[in-house]
Design an enzyme around this catalytic site. Structure first.
Site, PDB file in Angstrom:
ATOM      1  N   ARG A 353     -50.734   9.307 -74.770  1.00 32.75           N
ATOM      2  CA  ARG A 353     -51.407   8.133 -75.326  1.00 32.75           C
ATOM      3  C   ARG A 353     -51.911   8.377 -76.733  1.00 32.75           C
ATOM      4  O   ARG A 353     -52.158   7.436 -77.477  1.00 32.75           O
ATOM      5  CB  ARG A 353     -52.578   7.732 -74.418  1.00 32.75           C
ATOM      6  CG  ARG A 353     -52.161   6.971 -73.197  1.00 32.75           C
ATOM      7  CD  ARG A 353     -53.331   6.325 -72.493  1.00 32.75           C
ATOM      8  NE  ARG A 353     -54.387   7.247 -72.139  1.00 32.75           N
ATOM      9  CZ  ARG A 353     -55.239   7.062 -71.141  1.00 32.75           C
ATOM     10  NH1 ARG A 353     -55.120   5.988 -70.391  1.00 32.75           N
ATOM     11  NH2 ARG A 353     -56.183   7.929 -70.889  1.00 32.75           N
ATOM     12  N   LEU A 357     -48.054   5.288 -78.441  1.00 37.07           N
ATOM     13  CA  LEU A 357     -48.458   3.896 -78.664  1.00 37.07           C
ATOM     14  C   LEU A 357     -49.230   3.695 -79.963  1.00 37.07           C
ATOM     15  O   LEU A 357     -49.056   2.661 -80.620  1.00 37.07           O
ATOM     16  CB  LEU A 357     -49.236   3.386 -77.451  1.00 37.07           C
ATOM     17  CG  LEU A 357     -48.344   3.178 -76.230  1.00 37.07           C
ATOM     18  CD1 LEU A 357     -49.161   2.920 -74.982  1.00 37.07           C
ATOM     19  CD2 LEU A 357     -47.369   2.031 -76.461  1.00 37.07           C
ATOM     20  N   VAL A 475     -48.567  -1.041 -70.823  1.00 43.42           N
ATOM     21  CA  VAL A 475     -48.109   0.276 -70.380  1.00 43.42           C
ATOM     22  C   VAL A 475     -49.142   1.367 -70.650  1.00 43.42           C
ATOM     23  O   VAL A 475     -50.052   1.209 -71.461  1.00 43.42           O
ATOM     24  CB  VAL A 475     -46.770   0.652 -71.050  1.00 43.42           C
ATOM     25  CG1 VAL A 475     -45.694  -0.356 -70.691  1.00 43.42           C
ATOM     26  CG2 VAL A 475     -46.930   0.735 -72.575  1.00 43.42           C
ATOM     27  N   GLU A 476     -48.973   2.493 -69.960  1.00 41.51           N
ATOM     28  CA  GLU A 476     -49.828   3.683 -70.082  1.00 41.51           C
ATOM     29  C   GLU A 476     -51.310   3.333 -69.934  1.00 41.51           C
ATOM     30  O   GLU A 476     -52.158   3.804 -70.686  1.00 41.51           O
ATOM     31  CB  GLU A 476     -49.549   4.411 -71.401  1.00 41.51           C
ATOM     32  CG  GLU A 476     -48.148   5.010 -71.442  1.00 41.51           C
ATOM     33  CD  GLU A 476     -47.944   6.007 -72.563  1.00 41.51           C
ATOM     34  OE1 GLU A 476     -48.949   6.494 -73.115  1.00 41.51           O
ATOM     35  OE2 GLU A 476     -46.784   6.296 -72.881  1.00 41.51           O
ATOM     36  N   GLY A 477     -51.612   2.507 -68.954  1.00 44.25           N
ATOM     37  CA  GLY A 477     -52.988   2.082 -68.694  1.00 44.25           C
ATOM     38  C   GLY A 477     -53.227   0.708 -69.268  1.00 44.25           C
ATOM     39  O   GLY A 477     -53.385   0.560 -70.481  1.00 44.25           O
TER      40      GLY A 477
END
Length: 773
Positions: A353, A357, A475-477
């Site tokens: 992260r 992103l 995405v990713e949380g």
């Protein structure tokens, strides 16, 4: 020294009294503080034991997965911001990592050539996949092996180089950026590097680096999205025949979805919950979340179908496993790593992260500023470039300031990872705020482009970024989860100087030892709270001016952040004292505390970026970004206090943090318009702001055409003004009557042709689907 704390101690006592509706609480608090300050022996029997008992009842019980999440990663600058007195030297003396010559050559060579070969319109609307020659180029140039060390055949690049690559490719094609970034973030390579056995590393890492294996990682399923810790996917330890031998292994059943690269993957990373009902591995039956690497051609795996996320073409899809048997040595890290999957995922996610992103967001934001600033100068209404209208300048200036901030956070976070940090909280801040900020920037860019922005076609370079916004948000949380549960929920416990240590005393089995340790921690905690409250009050009167700050042209912002850091510390402690463990469930309140922490990090990163770059022309960019973040932090504090359940506590806390009322202002129009003006003409400041994205010189490419038209229109503007003042209705008549020279005629006609080429939009026959393809 004790006398210095009398006023804030009485104030905090008044808050606690108001919170509980009893002055007895205030009296207990005052006696407690005095007992601690005077270090008398009576505190243990009269105060500490009852307080320890109350603390144990107030604190929520942590599940094993929650504890693993809290203990994963590292605390870095977030700890300083929570301290109430940040050490700016720590931030500014951190290493400044530059790209190596090899990394820069990769960006200038293979990455540039990759971007040159991409046709995002055809990828997205015709093939709905990368062409074969692009897949081959990505594998040949080892884009999948950016983070894999050279000894395994990878490139061994730094997190900063990884970030720069993703940012550049993202400005050209989202599908390609996602394809090359996923194997380098949360996936088998990252997990193998940190947790794999030597045998696993030696076998898989060279194959991943060369592209012989295409990896994916399967975590999310229909019943476990944000609550991925409660995986329904089960593995059972058993004995079965495998390749002619009876061995101990695992039978797994699962259902996963939203798995990027899944449809084309040859190697599946899988998260599942492992059980050992027959105790083949030991006494424990519920072993916990475990990770494994499984070739996708293994019997029982169903994989290959695709999702279609927002019409984007990157490979993403579901997969299923029915009674899939794997040997124990397919578990990542081998048998010794069984049950450790959640911690492994959390630490790997923190690194991923921090890079992917944020880089994707920076690429989109810089592209939006590059194109919108050029378009705002080229496009005219009422015989005036639309960028000269204050309404457009407001929007464009905001885009510029936010883009500077995004890039500052991207670089600061990537460099922290390069230094060995695994910043769990700061990576969540970067993921949430940079993707949300990018969303606002893209929306602003669409507003500036108007009708041109909403017509799909090869000329539209913003439409795919706009379409794909919900993907990065999700995405990713998912962002709602990240803001409401992770940033403050994890940050307040992990980065706070005392809370995690105090919670650890609840697990000490020896009561006397637990109380003794709690006594010591509580003493330090109360001293810290009182000192921080005093600091908040004093700095609230002066807007931070009495605090120590670096000698810088941005000194006042450092001082204002000193005040807000102290305010965050005291607001956190009072909120926890007021609500205890229930603050975890009061998400609207805890999210606002997280917003304060986040804005302090965004502003800190901006300051670091400006000091490191030392470009005087960037001063107004840093000023705007700092003023914006400081104002947002102030508003989050005010919203928090306005919504605390006890009105008197709310009022008292507000007087203590902002004794003269809220005093921080958002960036004014003059500064915002100055930022807009900066990018409405070619100059080094605009080039620095948008550096790192794909900028083709080829005028056959729409971005090349746009920059050429931008340059021509700026150069031709004085001549256009001269023509407007003349009596001639055409440029040809002006040339004939020597109002302009032949060179000026050539410049104006070229600029007008280029301008018209840019403002034109795509159109198709009535057979829209076929023609668009």
């Amino acid at each position: 020294m004790a006398r210095l704390w009398i006023l804030p101690t009485l104030f905090l006592a008044a808050i606690l009294s108001a919170a509980t509706g009893s002055w007895l609480t205030a009296l207990v608090f005052i006696i407690s503080c005095l007992a601690i300050l005077l270090a008398t022996d009576v505190r243990k029997s009269l105060l500490i034991k009852p307080l320890f008992s109350a603390f144990s009842r107030a604190m929520p019980t942590l599940s094993a997965t929650e504890r693993e999440a809290l203990e994963s990663g590292t605390v870095w600058w977030d700890g300083q911001l929570f301290s109430g007195k940040p050490d700016w030297e720590l931030l500014l003396s951190s290493a400044r990592h530059n790209l190596t010559a090899e990394e820069q050559a990769f960006l200038d060579g293979p990455t540039e050539r990759l971007c040159e070969q991409l046709n995002d319109w055809q990828i997205t609307h015709k093939k709905r996949d990368l062409p074969e020659h692009i897949w081959a180029f990505i594998k040949q140039q080892r884009f999948f092996g950016l983070i894999i060390p050279k000894k395994y055949g990878g490139l061994g690049f730094s997190p900063l180089a990884h970030s720069q690559m993703v940012m550049k490719v993202a400005s050209r094609s989202l599908t390609t950026a996602v394809t090359v970034m996923v194997p380098n973030s949360l996936g088998p390579a990252e997990l193998l590097l940190h947790y794999g056995t030597e045998q696993q590393k030696d076998y898989y890492l060279p194959r991943l680096a060369s592209g012989e294996e295409i990896p994916c990682f399967a975590l999310t399923g229909p019943e476990a999205g944000s609550d991925a810790s409660n995986l329904p996917d089960k593995g059972i330890v058993c004995r079965q025949l495998f390749e002619g031998k009876e061995i101990t292994g695992i039978v797994i059943n699962w259902e996963k979805r939203y798995i990027t690269l899944g449809p084309v993957a040859t190697l599946l990373g899988l998260a599942f919950h492992l059980y050992d009902p027959d105790h083949l591995l030991g006494d424990k039956e519920d072993i916990g979340i475990t990770l494994a690497l499984i070739p996708t051609d293994t019997k029982g795996i169903n994989i290959g179908r695709r999702h279609w996320p927002m019409g984007m073409a990157f490979q993403n899809g579901p997969n299923w496993g029915k009674d899939v048997f794997i040997p124990m040595d397919w578990v990542i890290g081998g048998e010794q790593r069984i049950g450790q999957g959640w911690r492994m995922l959390m630490e790997s996610l923190a690194a991923g992260r921090s890079i992917s992103l944020p880089a994707l967001s920076a690429g989109a934001a810089k592209l939006a500023v590059q194109t919108s600033s050029a378009y705002a100068r080229i496009r005219q209404q009422f015989h005036l470039p639309i960028g000269r209208f204050e309404g457009i300048a407001d929007v464009l200036g905001r885009m510029v300031g936010l883009t500077y901030m995004i890039d500052a956070v991207r670089i600061t976070t990537a460099q922290a990872v390069t230094d060995g940090e695994r910043p769990a909280v700061l990576s969540a801040i970067a993921k949430y705020h940079l993707t949300e900020t990018m969303r606002h920037i893209i929306n602003d860019a669409m507003d500036i482009h108007g009708g041109k922005g909403i017509c799909l076609g090869p000329r539209n370079v913003l439409a795919h970024a706009y379409q794909a916004i919900p993907i990065s948000i999700t995405v990713e949380g998912a962002n709602i989860l990240t803001r409401n549960l992770i940033i403050f929920g994890q940050g307040s416990i992990r980065a706070h100087p005392y809370i995690l240590q105090e919670m650890a005393t609840l697990e000490i089995t020896d009561p006397s030892q637990a109380i003794a340790q709690f006594d010591s921690l509580l003493t330090d905690h109360i001293k810290h709270t009182v000192a921080t409250a005093s600091r908040s009050l004093i700095l609230g009167f002066s807007k931070g001016r009495l605090s120590t700050a670096p000698d810088s042209s941005l000194r006042r912002y450092y001082q204002q952040l000193n005040h807000l850091s102290a305010a965050l510390a005291v607001a956190t402690d009072i909120s926890l004292a007021l609500l205890g463990g229930s603050l975890k469930r009061r998400e609207s309140l805890s999210a606002r505390l997280g917003d304060v922490l986040s804005q302090l990090y965004l502003a800190s990163s901006t300051l670091r970026q400006y000091e490191f770059n030392d470009q005087q022309d960037d001063l107004i960019l840093a000023q705007w970004a700092c003023e914006h973040a400081i104002y947002q932090a102030q508003q989050a504090l005010l919203d928090l206090m306005d919504n605390l359940p006890n009105r008197l506590v709310s009022w008292l806390l507000k007087q203590f943090i902002f004794p003269l009322g809220p005093r921080y202002k958002k960036p004014d129009d003059k500064l915002t318009h100055a930022l807009a003006e900066l990018v409405l003409q070619p100059n080094p400041g605009r080039d620095r702001l948008t550096s790192g994205i794909y900028k083709p010189d080829d005028t056959q490419h729409v971005l090349g055409q746009l920059e050429q038209a931008f340059t021509l229109c700026v150069a031709a503007e004085p001549i256009e003004k001269k023509l407007k003042k003349s009596a001639y209705d055409s440029v040809e008549h002006a040339l004939e009557n020597k109002v302009i020279t032949n060179d000026e005629y050539q410049l104006v006609t070229h600029a007008r042709t280029a301008r018209r080429q840019i403002i034109d939009v795509d159109h198709f026959t009535s057979q829209l689907e076929e023609d668009a393809s």
